[in-house]
Design a protein around this motif. Structure first.
Motif, PDB file in Angstrom:
ATOM      1  N   PHE A  49      46.358  43.862  86.685  1.00  0.00           N
ATOM      2  CA  PHE A  49      46.223  44.918  85.685  1.00  0.00           C
ATOM      3  C   PHE A  49      45.394  46.039  86.314  1.00  0.00           C
ATOM      4  CE2 PHE A  49      44.565  47.144  82.058  1.00  0.00           C
ATOM      5  CZ  PHE A  49      45.575  47.051  81.107  1.00  0.00           C
ATOM      6  N   ILE A  50      45.906  47.276  86.282  1.00  0.00           N
ATOM      7  CA  ILE A  50      45.273  48.405  86.981  1.00  0.00           C
ATOM      8  C   ILE A  50      44.612  49.349  85.990  1.00  0.00           C
ATOM      9  CG2 ILE A  50      45.602  50.302  88.613  1.00  0.00           C
ATOM     10  CD1 ILE A  50      46.290  47.599  89.823  1.00  0.00           C
ATOM     11  N   ILE A  51      43.333  49.668  86.237  1.00  0.00           N
ATOM     12  CA  ILE A  51      42.621  50.697  85.481  1.00  0.00           C
ATOM     13  C   ILE A  51      42.211  51.793  86.463  1.00  0.00           C
ATOM     14  CG2 ILE A  51      40.630  51.250  84.029  1.00  0.00           C
ATOM     15  CD1 ILE A  51      40.520  48.318  83.212  1.00  0.00           C
ATOM     16  N   THR A  52      42.680  53.004  86.222  1.00  0.00           N
ATOM     17  CA  THR A  52      42.328  54.142  87.073  1.00  0.00           C
ATOM     18  C   THR A  52      41.368  55.056  86.311  1.00  0.00           C
ATOM     19  OG1 THR A  52      44.472  54.058  88.180  1.00  0.00           O
ATOM     20  CG2 THR A  52      43.205  56.075  88.422  1.00  0.00           C
ATOM     21  N   VAL A  53      40.265  55.435  86.973  1.00  0.00           N
ATOM     22  CA  VAL A  53      39.210  56.218  86.316  1.00  0.00           C
ATOM     23  C   VAL A  53      39.059  57.567  87.015  1.00  0.00           C
ATOM     24  CG1 VAL A  53      36.796  56.282  85.595  1.00  0.00           C
ATOM     25  CG2 VAL A  53      38.013  54.083  85.700  1.00  0.00           C
ATOM     26  N   SER A  54      39.324  58.641  86.267  1.00  0.00           N
ATOM     27  CA  SER A  54      39.179  59.993  86.775  1.00  0.00           C
ATOM     28  C   SER A  54      38.122  60.732  85.954  1.00  0.00           C
ATOM     29  CB  SER A  54      40.526  60.726  86.713  1.00  0.00           C
ATOM     30  OG  SER A  54      40.423  62.039  87.226  1.00  0.00           O
ATOM     31  N   GLY A  55      37.790  61.951  86.372  1.00  0.00           N
ATOM     32  CA  GLY A  55      36.808  62.756  85.656  1.00  0.00           C
ATOM     33  C   GLY A  55      35.872  63.451  86.624  1.00  0.00           C
ATOM     34  N   THR A  56      35.123  64.419  86.117  1.00  0.00           N
ATOM     35  CA  THR A  56      34.210  65.170  86.975  1.00  0.00           C
ATOM     36  C   THR A  56      32.942  64.380  87.262  1.00  0.00           C
ATOM     37  OG1 THR A  56      35.065  67.273  86.136  1.00  0.00           O
ATOM     38  CG2 THR A  56      32.912  67.332  87.220  1.00  0.00           C
ATOM     39  N   ASN A  57      32.366  63.775  86.234  1.00  0.00           N
ATOM     40  CA  ASN A  57      31.153  62.970  86.385  1.00  0.00           C
ATOM     41  C   ASN A  57      31.277  61.699  85.558  1.00  0.00           C
ATOM     42  OD1 ASN A  57      29.378  64.799  88.016  1.00  0.00           O
ATOM     43  ND2 ASN A  57      29.706  66.152  86.268  1.00  0.00           N
ATOM     44  N   GLY A  58      30.468  60.704  85.909  1.00  0.00           N
ATOM     45  CA  GLY A  58      30.447  59.459  85.151  1.00  0.00           C
ATOM     46  C   GLY A  58      31.465  58.425  85.579  1.00  0.00           C
ATOM     47  N   LYS A  59      32.269  58.729  86.593  1.00  0.00           N
ATOM     48  CA  LYS A  59      33.286  57.762  87.033  1.00  0.00           C
ATOM     49  C   LYS A  59      32.637  56.483  87.567  1.00  0.00           C
ATOM     50  CE  LYS A  59      35.333  60.441  90.075  1.00  0.00           C
ATOM     51  NZ  LYS A  59      34.598  61.702  89.952  1.00  0.00           N
ATOM     52  N   GLU A 146      38.486  53.982  91.235  1.00  0.00           N
ATOM     53  CA  GLU A 146      37.802  55.246  90.972  1.00  0.00           C
ATOM     54  C   GLU A 146      38.474  56.351  91.775  1.00  0.00           C
ATOM     55  OE1 GLU A 146      33.513  57.503  91.649  1.00  0.00           O
ATOM     56  OE2 GLU A 146      33.631  55.317  91.870  1.00  0.00           O
ATOM     57  N   VAL A 147      38.957  57.363  91.086  1.00  0.00           N
ATOM     58  CA  VAL A 147      39.618  58.492  91.754  1.00  0.00           C
ATOM     59  C   VAL A 147      38.613  59.227  92.634  1.00  0.00           C
ATOM     60  CG1 VAL A 147      40.756  60.717  91.371  1.00  0.00           C
ATOM     61  CG2 VAL A 147      41.359  58.739  89.952  1.00  0.00           C
ATOM     62  N   GLY A 148      39.023  59.580  93.838  1.00  0.00           N
ATOM     63  CA  GLY A 148      38.120  60.279  94.741  1.00  0.00           C
ATOM     64  C   GLY A 148      38.003  61.762  94.429  1.00  0.00           C
ATOM     65  N   SER A 256      27.294  57.931  77.430  1.00  0.00           N
ATOM     66  CA  SER A 256      28.690  58.370  77.345  1.00  0.00           C
ATOM     67  C   SER A 256      29.593  57.492  78.207  1.00  0.00           C
ATOM     68  CB  SER A 256      28.815  59.837  77.773  1.00  0.00           C
ATOM     69  OG  SER A 256      28.337  60.024  79.088  1.00  0.00           O
ATOM     70  N   SER A 257      29.102  57.074  79.397  1.00  0.00           N
ATOM     71  CA  SER A 257      29.877  56.177  80.254  1.00  0.00           C
ATOM     72  C   SER A 257      30.019  54.807  79.620  1.00  0.00           C
ATOM     73  CB  SER A 257      29.202  56.041  81.627  1.00  0.00           C
ATOM     74  OG  SER A 257      29.222  57.261  82.328  1.00  0.00           O
ATOM     75  N   ALA A 258      28.934  54.334  78.990  1.00  0.00           N
ATOM     76  CA  ALA A 258      28.985  53.035  78.312  1.00  0.00           C
ATOM     77  C   ALA A 258      29.985  53.061  77.164  1.00  0.00           C
ATOM     78  CB  ALA A 258      27.600  52.672  77.802  1.00  0.00           C
ATOM     79  N   ALA A 259      29.986  54.166  76.410  1.00  0.00           N
ATOM     80  CA  ALA A 259      30.853  54.267  75.237  1.00  0.00           C
ATOM     81  C   ALA A 259      32.326  54.305  75.625  1.00  0.00           C
ATOM     82  CB  ALA A 259      30.495  55.511  74.425  1.00  0.00           C
ATOM     83  N   ILE A 260      32.677  55.083  76.647  1.00  0.00           N
ATOM     84  CA  ILE A 260      34.094  55.162  77.023  1.00  0.00           C
ATOM     85  C   ILE A 260      34.567  53.846  77.629  1.00  0.00           C
ATOM     86  CG2 ILE A 260      33.814  56.088  79.374  1.00  0.00           C
ATOM     87  CD1 ILE A 260      36.233  57.889  78.775  1.00  0.00           C
ATOM     88  N   THR A 261      33.652  53.106  78.261  1.00  0.00           N
ATOM     89  CA  THR A 261      34.003  51.789  78.790  1.00  0.00           C
ATOM     90  C   THR A 261      34.379  50.837  77.658  1.00  0.00           C
ATOM     91  OG1 THR A 261      32.524  52.054  80.686  1.00  0.00           O
ATOM     92  CG2 THR A 261      33.161  49.809  80.102  1.00  0.00           C
ATOM     93  N   ILE A 262      33.559  50.806  76.619  1.00  0.00           N
ATOM     94  CA  ILE A 262      33.838  49.930  75.483  1.00  0.00           C
ATOM     95  C   ILE A 262      35.107  50.374  74.762  1.00  0.00           C
ATOM     96  CG2 ILE A 262      32.973  49.163  73.233  1.00  0.00           C
ATOM     97  CD1 ILE A 262      30.158  49.237  74.485  1.00  0.00           C
TER      98      ILE A 262
END
Length: 425
Positions: A49-59, A146-148, A256-262
């Motif tokens: 199962f693949i989870i890809t995480v993008s974004g400017t900060n908090g990845k 984690e997206v580079g 904010s990182s904790a919340a989006i993870t949950i």
């Protein structure tokens, strides 16, 4: 036996130097060549199962907590992240541990080179392919990528995710991604795929994200729409259409990182108990993110390297200072030349009493001349982080605060310097 392993680590170091030598430093991302190599390596259809995480900060924080909760819940997990603080091993983890056998990495490198032939690629693309090969051979339940840089053309985007996360969208890497949030949002949304669930951690997302979402036919799971959270004293609460999770502990990573993870884990309906979430929130830690490394004087390290990150750092410091009295902040700043230095500094100007700046031990460090033009006239230059840290620790009072920020390189050099100073003492 110790000499044997030492020699193997030296050999891996030489291999990494060789890969950096053959890879183009200024090559633009090109997902098509990565797909071509990935097909030859037969890694496009990993069963995990693949989870890809993008974004400017908090990845990084999001990936760290995802990994911790999944492991605490009994899943087998691979995590790929970047950049590293000290060495290449940090980028690839399986079940919470680094793969420290150099021969495993070297054998993977040889396999990639055997199929690449004359194809040119970047160092990040090469290392990403290596990570995917290692994960494929490990028969994992979940892989976190984690997206580079960006998303659409990033090497991690070679694998189709089952869940995509976009933490937030700010101005960074504008030369590569575009000079507006609209353009950067378009690049970050490049990880979207048909029928994939996409978890969004920012309310004010650019319209380009909605455009890509509509085109890709994804299911958006957005903060303040499908889920939300709030803090109350020393606890916080998460809620979505499935109900509310009460009395969660404040973690050492951003809320904010904790919340989006949950949010991401709940929308997947995985078998995760509240006790596992609480346990993971208490334990998760990411070096270099509001990292308190010394108490008297207080030294905080933060890799904040863009305006979006230093604004969040400003908020953390304000909350922290509300609990303290008469603290003087000494800011030590080093950053890469390609960053938006002016706006990165601007958010912290009112909090920092004394500014110090330095050149980093990397080819693309901002120079003394560049930083001098942006920082206050009273700012003092030191030729290295180690020299600056040493001088500052002789100068500040025990109740004061030294803040080191601006880059992952700044943080890594500060940690090494502090260890060296105390070893000498």
């Amino acid at each position: 036996m110790k000499h044997y392993f030492y020699n193997q680590h030296i050999l891996l170091s030489k291999w990494l130097q060789y890969i950096q030598f053959i890879c183009s430093k200024n090559m633009r991302n090109n997902i098509s060549r990565v797909v071509y190599i990935a097909k030859k390596l037969k890694i496009l259809n990993i069963s995990s199962f693949i989870i890809t995480v993008s974004g400017t900060n908090g990845k990084g924080s999001t990936c760290a907590l995802l990994e911790k909760i999944l492991l605490d819940s009994g899943y087998t997990v691979g995590k790929y992240s970047s950049p590293h603080l000290f060495n290449y091993y940090e980028r690839i983890k399986i079940n919470g541990s680094y793969i420290i056998n150099p021969l495993i990495h070297i054998s993977i490198f040889k396999k990639i080179l055997s199929v690449c032939k004359d194809i040119k690629f970047s160092y990040f693309e090469f290392i990403t392919l290596a990570a995917l090969l290692i994960f494929q051979s490990s028969n994992l339940d979940v892989i976190i990528l984690e997206v580079g840089l960006g998303g659409r053309l990033d090497a991690t985007n070679v694998i189709i995710p089952h869940l995509a996360i976009v933490t937030n969208i700010g101005l960074d890497h504008i030369h590569e991604l575009g000079d507006s949030r609209y353009l950067i949002g378009y690049e970050k949304s490049g990880i979207f795929r048909k029928n994939v669930i996409v978890c969004i951690g920012e309310n004010n997302i650019p319209y380009s994200v909605y455009q890509v979402a509509n085109f890709s036919n994804v299911s958006l799971y957005r903060i303040q729409y499908e889920w939300n959270y709030f803090q109350s004293n020393n606890n916080w609460y998460f809620y979505d259409q499935n109900g509310i999770v009460k009395n969660l502990p404040i973690p050492k990573i951003s809320l904010s990182s904790a919340a989006i993870t949950i949010a991401a884990l709940r929308v997947l309906k995985l078998n995760i108990k509240k006790k596992n979430i609480i346990q993971s929130l208490k334990k998760v830690f990411l070096p270099g993110r509001f990292h308190i490394i010394h108490r008297y004087p207080l030294i905080i390290l933060d890799a904040a390297h863009n305006a979006h990150a230093t604004y969040y750092l400003y908020q953390q410091l304000k909350n922290f200072l509300n609990q303290k009295k008469n603290i003087k902040i000494y800011g030590l700043f080093g950053i890469l030349s390609r960053k938006d230095i002016k706006n990165t500094v601007l958010n912290l100007k009112e909090l920092i009493h004394c500014w110090y700046y330095t050149s980093l031990q990397t080819y693309d460090s901002a120079t003394e001349y560049i930083l001098k033009e942006i920082l206050p006239n009273s700012a003092l230059f030191y030729p290295s982080v180690q020299n600056a840290i040493y001088q500052l620790m002789q100068r500040v009072q025990k109740k004061d605060l030294i803040l080191v920020f601006g880059s992952f390189v700044s943080v890594a050099e500060a940690i090494t310097s502090i260890r060296s100073i105390y070893f000498q003492l």
